[in-house]
Structure formats: C-alpha cells, structure tokens
Design a protein around this motif. Structure first.
Motif, short mmCIF file in Angstrom:
data_model
loop_
_atom_site.label_atom_id
_atom_site.label_comp_id
_atom_site.label_asym_id
_atom_site.label_seq_id
_atom_site.Cartn_x
_atom_site.Cartn_y
_atom_site.Cartn_z
N UNK A 26 0.83 -1.20 0.00
CA UNK A 26 0.00 0.00 0.00
C UNK A 26 0.87 1.26 0.00
N UNK A 27 1.97 1.21 0.75
CA UNK A 27 2.89 2.33 0.77
C UNK A 27 3.50 2.55 -0.63
N UNK A 28 3.80 1.44 -1.31
CA UNK A 28 4.35 1.54 -2.65
C UNK A 28 3.39 2.21 -3.61
N UNK A 29 2.10 1.87 -3.51
CA UNK A 29 1.10 2.49 -4.39
C UNK A 29 1.02 3.99 -4.14
N UNK A 30 1.06 4.40 -2.88
CA UNK A 30 1.00 5.83 -2.58
C UNK A 30 2.20 6.57 -3.17
N UNK A 31 3.36 5.93 -3.10
CA UNK A 31 4.59 6.60 -3.53
C UNK A 31 4.94 6.34 -4.99
N UNK A 32 4.14 5.51 -5.66
CA UNK A 32 4.43 5.20 -7.05
C UNK A 32 5.59 4.24 -7.21
N UNK A 33 5.76 3.33 -6.23
CA UNK A 33 6.86 2.36 -6.26
C UNK A 33 6.29 0.94 -6.20
N UNK A 34 7.06 0.00 -6.69
CA UNK A 34 6.66 -1.40 -6.57
C UNK A 34 6.91 -1.87 -5.15
N UNK A 35 6.26 -2.98 -4.76
CA UNK A 35 6.49 -3.54 -3.43
C UNK A 35 7.95 -3.95 -3.28
N UNK A 36 8.53 -4.50 -4.35
CA UNK A 36 9.94 -4.91 -4.28
C UNK A 36 10.84 -3.71 -4.02
N UNK A 37 10.53 -2.56 -4.66
CA UNK A 37 11.35 -1.36 -4.46
C UNK A 37 11.23 -0.86 -3.03
N UNK A 38 9.99 -0.91 -2.49
CA UNK A 38 9.80 -0.48 -1.10
C UNK A 38 10.55 -1.40 -0.15
N UNK A 39 10.49 -2.70 -0.40
CA UNK A 39 11.19 -3.66 0.45
C UNK A 39 12.69 -3.41 0.43
N UNK A 41 14.27 -0.58 -0.32
CA UNK A 41 14.60 0.68 0.35
C UNK A 41 14.45 0.56 1.87
N UNK A 42 13.47 -0.25 2.29
CA UNK A 42 13.30 -0.44 3.73
C UNK A 42 14.50 -1.16 4.32
N UNK A 43 15.03 -2.16 3.64
CA UNK A 43 16.23 -2.85 4.14
C UNK A 43 17.41 -1.88 4.22
N UNK A 44 17.53 -1.00 3.22
CA UNK A 44 18.62 0.00 3.25
C UNK A 44 18.43 0.95 4.43
N UNK A 45 17.19 1.31 4.72
CA UNK A 45 16.90 2.21 5.83
C UNK A 45 17.22 1.53 7.15
N UNK A 46 16.84 0.26 7.29
CA UNK A 46 17.16 -0.48 8.52
C UNK A 46 18.67 -0.57 8.72
N UNK A 47 19.40 -0.80 7.64
CA UNK A 47 20.86 -0.88 7.74
C UNK A 47 21.45 0.45 8.16
N UNK A 48 20.90 1.54 7.62
CA UNK A 48 21.41 2.87 7.95
C UNK A 48 21.15 3.22 9.41
N UNK A 49 19.92 2.92 9.88
CA UNK A 49 19.56 3.26 11.26
C UNK A 49 20.21 2.29 12.25
#
Length: 317
Positions: A26-39, A41-49
């Motif tokens: 659902x977040x991907x649809x709001x942002x115009x991204x695929x679920x794979x792209x959101x997943x 980016x989320x892994x990159x965000x978790x690694x950064x934090x």
C-alpha cells in the motif's frame, strides 16, 4: 553536524506511508513504487539506522516497535519539511511576480514600455499573474552597477563598453543622428559633416557614463577620428540635451528614437555625416549564466531581442 544515520526525507516519507497504511504494498502504491522497491529501500533504511523497522511474515509486513517509534519522530520532521517547502514556494512565487529592471534613458523612454506591454500580454495569454516591474532609470554606467550589485535582475544599456564580470546579449540596434537647431549653420550645409569635424566641435552632450556619449566616443575612435572635444554643455538627461540643441546652443548626437518627433516637426534638423556610421548596439545584462534568470527576466530579454534574430550572447568568463 548530523550523523550519517539520519535518513533522507524520501526514506522518512516511505516509513510514514507504511505506518499509515499498514503494508509495504500500500505504501508503494502511494509513492508510485513497486512492493519490491519499497522492500529494498526499507532494508537500506534499517541498515542505515541500525535497527529492524519491519516485521516480515507470509501474511504481510508491519512496523516493529522501533519502526513505529521512528515513524512518529519522522512525522515531525516531515511536517517541518512541508512548512519549509511551502515557504520556499511562496518566495519563488513572489519572485516570479516581481521583477527589478534597470535601463539607460533612451531604452527606458522609447523601447521598454513597448516590451513591458508585450510581456504583460504574453503572461495574460498564458493565464499567469502579470509581473510587477520595478524600473530604475539611469545612465549605462549606473545601470551596470545595479545589475552587478543584484539590485536589478536584468539591465539594458546603450554603451559599447560591456563589463567583463556580467553576462550580456545584444537585443537591438539603435541609429544615432547629428541634430542642430533650424537656424544653425550646419542646417544649411550642402556637404556632410566629416567624422573629424564632428569630433573637434564642442557639442551638447550627455555626461560621462551615459551610453549615448560612450557610443559616440567609441564610434569616432573606431573611425580613426580625433578624440571627442570637450563639450560646450554637458547635461544629465536626453530631454535636456535635446532642448539645448533646439535652443541653438550647439550641435549634438542623440538616438533617432529620441528626436523622431522633433525631426518630424522641424524643431531639429538632421545633419548627414560622412565616414561615420552612427549605429550602436543595445545590450541586456545579467549576473551570470548563458541566459537571463528564468521567469519574467528571461521573457523580457527575449521580447527585447525579437527584432534581432540570432543576436549573439556573451557569457561572463
């Protein structure tokens, strides 16, 4: 200084979307991204934090407690970013509606009003709010100073001496003419005045720094004539020069635009000159870049240059 663990705004927007909508898809649809792209980016965000933000299960993904906490903090940052974005947009909008222009006298009196009317009509035809123009009229030297200091976004000068620290483009050519009062001896001449004769005659002129005087001196030098003699009278406005010439004080050289009506009514008489083409270039100036600042300044320069197809541009080096 912020640490490298601070996410960028796009990552925070993604995290907030997951928090609001409850799933990566659902977040991907709001942002115009695929679920794979959101997943990804989320892994990159978790690694950064350095902390898990999402619990992934066969039935979907939800935020962890840490993820929900970070999403709450992110909401404050995103709200502040929205206020910043709105403020910047308002500044940009105000700038788009206002334009500070500087111009030398002949241009300001005889050409700029036509250009400004054309600019307003162009904007109205596009459904835009017409630009509020703040015009400062000076000689060419003072106009250069206003553009250089940033007090004018664009300037128009008549002088051939272009400042090397500003960008410039020719917009139009302007013919100048030697004029005298009807009872002056030159009005009854059967032969043209020579360039040397004009140069050695005490004229009525504008002050140093004016485009008209600079252009005349430059044209005389180019033609190999002697330096311009000291003026009989030196005045600071075109109207004053024109009046002094008409009163019989001495000959003078002015833009044909400035004496058009006087010639038609025979208040002044044009005197031919041999060996001296009295034509100068009118120039637009701005601070930097190959073209004037985007928006009304660039549009105005384009309108001014409409009569000179292919006019050349000189950049600041």
């Amino acid at each position: 200084m912020l640490s490298p663990r601070i996410p960028d705004l796009s990552a925070l927007e993604m995290l907030a979307a997951v928090h609001d909508l409850g799933s990566l898809s659902a977040a991907g649809k709001r942002l115009g991204l695929s679920q794979q792209a959101v997943s990804s980016r989320m892994r990159s965000l978790e690694s950064q934090i350095g902390s898990a933000l999402v619990t992934r299960t066969p039935r979907g993904s939800t935020l962890t407690e840490s993820g929900a906490l970070v999403a709450g903090w992110a909401a404050e940052v995103l709200a502040a970013a929205e206020r910043l974005d709105a403020g910047i947009a308002s500044l940009r909008s105000d700038t788009a509606r206002q334009l500070k222009v500087a111009a030398s006298q002949t241009i300001a009196e005889h050409l700029l009003p036509l250009w400004l009317v054309a600019l307003r009509r162009q904007q109205e035809s596009l459904g835009l709010v017409p630009t509020v123009v703040e015009l400062t009229v000076n000689n060419s030297e003072a106009t250069v100073a206003l553009v250089r200091s940033g007090q004018a976004a664009i300037g128009f000068i008549e002088s051939p001496h272009l400042p090397p620290d500003l960008s410039a483009a020719a917009v139009q050519n302007d013919d100048m003419v030697v004029v005298v009062a009807p009872d002056h001896p030159w009005a009854r001449r059967r032969t043209p005045v020579t360039a040397a004769e004009l140069a050695t005659t005490a004229l009525v002129t504008r002050e140093h720094g004016s485009g008209t005087r600079d252009a005349l001196e430059h044209l005389l030098t180019t033609a190999g004539a002697p330096p311009l003699a000291d003026p009989l009278v030196e005045l600071s406005t075109t109207a004053a020069v024109r009046s002094a010439i008409a009163a019989g004080t001495a000959p003078g050289v002015l833009s044909a635009l400035a004496v058009r009506d006087d010639l038609a009514l025979q208040r002044l008489i044009a005197v031919p000159v041999r060996g001296l083409p009295l034509r100068r270039t009118l120039t637009a100036l701005w601070q930097t870049g190959p073209t004037p600042p985007p928006g009304p300044a660039r549009d105005l320069a384009a309108i001014a240059a409409g009569a000179v197809p292919g006019a050349g541009t000189r950049r600041k080096s």
